[in-house]
Motif scaffolding. Structure first.
Motif, PDB file in Angstrom:
ATOM      1  N   ASP A  34      39.402  23.840  64.726  1.00 25.54           N
ATOM      2  CA  ASP A  34      39.976  22.542  63.905  1.00 25.54           C
ATOM      3  C   ASP A  34      41.031  22.851  62.985  1.00 25.54           C
ATOM      4  O   ASP A  34      40.815  23.856  62.387  1.00 25.54           O
ATOM      5  CB  ASP A  34      38.970  21.858  63.110  1.00 25.54           C
ATOM      6  CG  ASP A  34      39.207  20.206  62.878  1.00 25.54           C
ATOM      7  OD1 ASP A  34      38.674  19.393  63.515  1.00 25.54           O
ATOM      8  OD2 ASP A  34      40.171  20.122  62.005  1.00 25.54           O
ATOM      9  N   TYR A 156      50.751   6.181  69.298  1.00 31.36           N
ATOM     10  CA  TYR A 156      49.661   6.894  69.507  1.00 31.36           C
ATOM     11  C   TYR A 156      49.031   6.938  71.095  1.00 31.36           C
ATOM     12  O   TYR A 156      48.775   7.917  71.565  1.00 31.36           O
ATOM     13  CB  TYR A 156      48.546   6.190  68.637  1.00 31.36           C
ATOM     14  CG  TYR A 156      47.031   6.829  69.019  1.00 31.36           C
ATOM     15  CD1 TYR A 156      46.703   8.173  68.805  1.00 31.36           C
ATOM     16  CD2 TYR A 156      46.093   5.833  69.389  1.00 31.36           C
ATOM     17  CE1 TYR A 156      45.054   8.296  69.178  1.00 31.36           C
ATOM     18  CE2 TYR A 156      44.731   6.054  69.666  1.00 31.36           C
ATOM     19  CZ  TYR A 156      44.406   7.432  69.870  1.00 31.36           C
ATOM     20  OH  TYR A 156      43.179   7.822  70.188  1.00 31.36           O
ATOM     21  N   LYS A 160      48.657   9.637  73.861  1.00 32.74           N
ATOM     22  CA  LYS A 160      46.914  10.065  74.414  1.00 32.74           C
ATOM     23  C   LYS A 160      47.391   9.666  76.155  1.00 32.74           C
ATOM     24  O   LYS A 160      46.859  10.491  76.724  1.00 32.74           O
ATOM     25  CB  LYS A 160      46.094   9.248  74.137  1.00 32.74           C
ATOM     26  CG  LYS A 160      45.831   9.537  72.731  1.00 32.74           C
ATOM     27  CD  LYS A 160      44.902  10.696  72.460  1.00 32.74           C
ATOM     28  CE  LYS A 160      43.693  10.629  73.085  1.00 32.74           C
ATOM     29  NZ  LYS A 160      42.978  12.120  72.486  1.00 32.74           N
TER      30      LYS A 160
HETATM   31  P1  NAD Z   1      39.593  12.142  63.884  1.00 30.48           P
HETATM   32  O1  NAD Z   1      41.132  11.868  63.290  1.00 30.48           O
HETATM   33  O2  NAD Z   1      38.680  11.735  62.887  1.00 30.48           O
HETATM   34  O3  NAD Z   1      39.453  13.780  64.017  1.00 30.48           O
HETATM   35  C1  NAD Z   1      40.715  14.518  64.533  1.00 30.48           C
HETATM   36  C2  NAD Z   1      40.131  15.967  64.192  1.00 30.48           C
HETATM   37  O4  NAD Z   1      41.364  16.810  64.959  1.00 30.48           O
HETATM   38  C3  NAD Z   1      40.383  16.379  62.680  1.00 30.48           C
HETATM   39  O5  NAD Z   1      39.074  17.138  62.405  1.00 30.48           O
HETATM   40  C4  NAD Z   1      41.725  17.317  62.624  1.00 30.48           C
HETATM   41  O6  NAD Z   1      41.654  18.105  61.628  1.00 30.48           O
HETATM   42  C5  NAD Z   1      41.771  17.795  64.184  1.00 30.48           C
HETATM   43  N1  NAD Z   1      43.155  18.094  64.304  1.00 30.48           N
HETATM   44  C6  NAD Z   1      44.269  17.334  64.151  1.00 30.48           C
HETATM   45  N2  NAD Z   1      45.340  17.820  64.710  1.00 30.48           N
HETATM   46  C7  NAD Z   1      45.144  19.237  64.886  1.00 30.48           C
HETATM   47  C8  NAD Z   1      45.625  20.318  65.266  1.00 30.48           C
HETATM   48  N3  NAD Z   1      46.920  20.365  65.542  1.00 30.48           N
HETATM   49  N4  NAD Z   1      44.940  21.436  65.847  1.00 30.48           N
HETATM   50  C9  NAD Z   1      43.636  21.561  65.504  1.00 30.48           C
HETATM   51  N5  NAD Z   1      42.861  20.371  65.172  1.00 30.48           N
HETATM   52  C10 NAD Z   1      43.727  19.252  64.739  1.00 30.48           C
HETATM   53  O7  NAD Z   1      39.601  11.643  65.226  1.00 30.48           O
HETATM   54  P2  NAD Z   1      38.330  10.793  65.971  1.00 30.48           P
HETATM   55  O8  NAD Z   1      38.096   9.488  65.521  1.00 30.48           O
HETATM   56  O9  NAD Z   1      37.291  11.808  65.957  1.00 30.48           O
HETATM   57  O10 NAD Z   1      38.702  11.188  67.324  1.00 30.48           O
HETATM   58  C11 NAD Z   1      38.634  12.296  68.015  1.00 30.48           C
HETATM   59  C12 NAD Z   1      39.080  12.099  69.522  1.00 30.48           C
HETATM   60  O11 NAD Z   1      38.533  10.870  70.248  1.00 30.48           O
HETATM   61  C13 NAD Z   1      40.737  12.090  69.563  1.00 30.48           C
HETATM   62  O12 NAD Z   1      41.074  12.677  70.750  1.00 30.48           O
HETATM   63  C14 NAD Z   1      40.739  10.422  69.609  1.00 30.48           C
HETATM   64  O13 NAD Z   1      42.270   9.980  70.394  1.00 30.48           O
HETATM   65  C15 NAD Z   1      39.594  10.016  70.635  1.00 30.48           C
HETATM   66  N6  NAD Z   1      38.856   8.720  70.626  1.00 30.48           N
HETATM   67  C16 NAD Z   1      38.756   8.354  69.144  1.00 30.48           C
HETATM   68  C17 NAD Z   1      38.191   6.822  69.276  1.00 30.48           C
HETATM   69  C18 NAD Z   1      37.851   6.440  67.945  1.00 30.48           C
HETATM   70  O14 NAD Z   1      37.583   5.166  67.997  1.00 30.48           O
HETATM   71  N7  NAD Z   1      37.884   6.882  66.891  1.00 30.48           N
HETATM   72  C19 NAD Z   1      37.845   6.171  70.398  1.00 30.48           C
HETATM   73  C20 NAD Z   1      38.293   6.773  71.784  1.00 30.48           C
HETATM   74  C21 NAD Z   1      38.810   7.926  71.437  1.00 30.48           C
END
Ligand code: NAD
Ligand code: DAU
Length: 348
Positions: A34, A156, A160
Motif C-alpha cells: 500500500d 473513476y 476501473k
Molecule cells: P480506499 O480508497 O479506501 O483504499 C484504497 C487503498 O489503495 C488505500 O489504502 C490507498 O493507500 C491504496 N493506494 C492508492 N493508490 C495506490 C498506489 N498507487 N499504490 C499502492 N497503493 C495505493 O478504497 P476502497 O473503498 O477500500 O476500495 C478498494 C477497491 O475496491 C478499489 O479497487 C475500489 O475500486 C473497489 N470497490 C470499492 C467499493 C466501495 O464501495 N468502496 C465498491 C466496489 C469496489
C-alpha cells in the motif's frame, strides 16, 4: 506456504480482506502492499500487524521498476488487487491520478505477474477487484448482471472499466489466470469519511450540515464490508478461471431515505431528541454525471459459490455507527490536516 499479495490493504475494504486472510489462512503469508495515500491507514490493522504470517510493504503500484523487483523477490502465488483511487468526486477534480493508479498501476501488476509465471501459471491466480459503476447507470428498474455492457460515466468508473478490460485481455492473450468481481457500494468500519455514510456520521456527531447532492433521489445497493471480504475469499478460492462475479447487498436505498434512517439511528445513539439530525440535511449542487441508480443481481455468486450477504442493513448500519462513536481517535486522526482542505474545496 503460499505467498499472497494484497494491494491496497491499508484502505477500507483491503484492511478487512487482509484481516480475514491473516486470521483464516495461517499457511499463507500475506503481503500488504500500500502506498498509504490519504485513504490508506495502518491504524486499520493494529490488531494483526505483529502476526508471523503478515508483512506490510509501503510502495506505489505506479512505479513499474519497484513492482517488478517486488515480484522477483517474493514470488507471489496469488494477487488480490484492491489498490485504487476510489472516490468519484476526486476523479472529477483530478482524473489523471485515476488513470495512473487504476489503469497503469494494474498493468504494472499484470506485467510483473506474467513475467514471473508465464508458461507455468498452474495454481496461480490474479484477482482483480472492481465495481458495479463500470456498468453505468440503471433507470428505475432492472439489475446489473455479469454480461451487462460496460458504460462508465465518471473518470473513476472509466478508469476501473479500463483496468477490467486489461485484466481480461491478459487472460485471453497470455492465458493469465484471473478472476474478477464487480461489487456494489460498501459501508462499515474504517471507511474514510469522504464517502456518504461515514461523512454523514461524522457531520452528525459534529452538528455540521449533511450535504445531499441534487434531490437525493439517487439509488445505491449497500453491502456490509465484512460480507464483501467474505465474498472475496470465496471468489479467490472457488471462482472459475476467467469468470466475473457480481457482488451486491440486494439492498437498494435512495440516498435521502438512507440519510433519514441514519439520522434516526444517530439521534437514538447520541441521546438527542428524534428529528434533531434530520434538521442538518442540506440539499447542495449535484455531482456532475451523477449515476441515477446501481443495483446488482448477485444470483451467479449465490448459485455457483454459495455466497450471500449475512448482515441486514439495519444491523450493519447500527454496528457501523457504533464503530465510529467508539473510535473517535481514529476519526480525529483521519479528519485532521489535508481532510480539511478537501472538505472546504468540495463543499464550499
Ligand atoms: P480506499 O480508497 O479506501 O483504499 C484504497 C487503498 O489503495 C488505500 O489504502 C490507498 O493507500 C491504496 N493506494 C492508492 N493508490 C495506490 C498506489 N498507487 N499504490 C499502492 N497503493 C495505493 O478504497 P476502497 O473503498 O477500500 O476500495 C478498494 C477497491 O475496491 C478499489 O479497487 C475500489 O475500486 C473497489 N470497490 C470499492 C467499493 C466501495 O464501495 N468502496 C465498491 C466496489 C469496489
Ligand atoms: O458502487 C460502488 C462504488 O461505490 C465504488 O466503486 C466507489 O469506490 C465508492 O466510492 C462508491 O461510489 P459512490 O459514488 O456511489 O459513493 P459515495 O459514498 O461517494 O456516494 C454515494 C451516494 O451519495 C452517491 O449517489 C452520491 C451521494 N453523496 C455523496 C457524498 C459524498 C451525497 O449526496 N453527498 C455527499 O456528500
Amino acid at each position: 506456504m503460499k505467498h499472497i499479495l494484497i494491494t491496497g490493504g491499508a484502505g477500507f475494504i483491503g484492511s478487512h480482506v487482509v484481516r480475514l486472510f491473516v486470521n483464516r489462512y495461517p499457511h499463507y503469508h500475506i503481503y500488504n502492499l500500500d502506498a498509504l495515500t490519504y485513504a490508506g491507514n495502518l491504524e486499520n490493522l493494529k490488531d494483526i500487524e505483529h502476526r508471523d504470517n503478515y508483512t506490510f510493504i509501503r510502495g506505489d503500484i505506479k512505479d513499474k521498476a519497484f513492482v517488478d523487483a517486488l515480484f522477483k523477490t517474493h514470488h507471489f502465488d496469488g494477487v488480490i488487487h484492491l489498490a485504487a483511487e476510489s472516490h468519484v468526486d476526486r476523479s472529477i477534480e483530478d482524473p489523471l491520478i485515476f488513470v495512473k493508479t487504476n489503469i497503469l498501476g494494474t498493468i504494472h501488476l499484470l506485467e510483473a505477474f506474467k513475467a514471473l509465471w508465464m508458461g507455468s501459471f498452474q495454481g496461480k491466480r490474479f484477482y482483480h477487484i472492481s465495481t458495479d459503476e463500470v456498468y453505468g447507470s440503471l433507470g428505475s428498474t432492472g439489475l446489473f448482471i455479469e454480461t451487462t455492457a460496460y458504460d462508465p460515466n465518471s473518470p473513476y468508473s472509466a478508469s476501473k472499466a479500463s483496468s477490467d478490460h486489461f485484466v481480461r485481455a491478459y487472460g485471453e492473450t497470455y492465458e493469465l489466470p484471473y478472476v474478477l468481481s464487480n461489487c456494489s457500494n460498501n459501508y462499515g468500519p474504517n471507511q474514510f469519511p469522504e464517502k456518504l455514510i461515514p461523512l454523514f456520521i461524522n457531520n452528525i456527531i459534529n452538528n455540521k450540515p449533511l450535504p445531499v447532492y441534487g434531490d437525493g433521489n439517487y439509488t445505491r445497493d449497500w453491502l456490509y464490508v465484512i460480507d464483501h471480504a467474505k465474498a472475496i475469499d470465496v471468489v479467490f478460492h472457488n471462482g472459475e478461471n476467467k469468470e466475473t462475479y457480481n457482488i451486491g447487498g440486494c439492498n437498494e436505498w435512495k440516498n435521502i431515505e438512507l440519510v433519514r434512517l441514519l439520522c434516526k439511528q444517530m439521534d437514538v445513539k447520541l441521546g438527542r431528541p428524534d428529528g434533531t439530525s434530520e434538521k442538518l440535511i442540506t440539499f447542495v449542487k449535484d455531482r456532475p454525471g451523477h449515476d441515477l441508480r446501481y443495483a446488482i443481481d448477485a444470483t451467479k455468486i449465490k448459485n455457483e459459490l454459495g455466497w450471500e450477504p449475512s448482515v441486514t442493513f439495519e444491523e450493519g448500519l447500527s454496528e457501523t455507527i457504533d464503530w465510529y462513536l467508539n473510535n473517535d481517535l481514529w476519526l480525529s486522526h483521519v479528519t485532521s490536516g489535508s481532510y480539511q482542505d478537501y472538505y472546504k474545496k468540495q463543499y464550499n
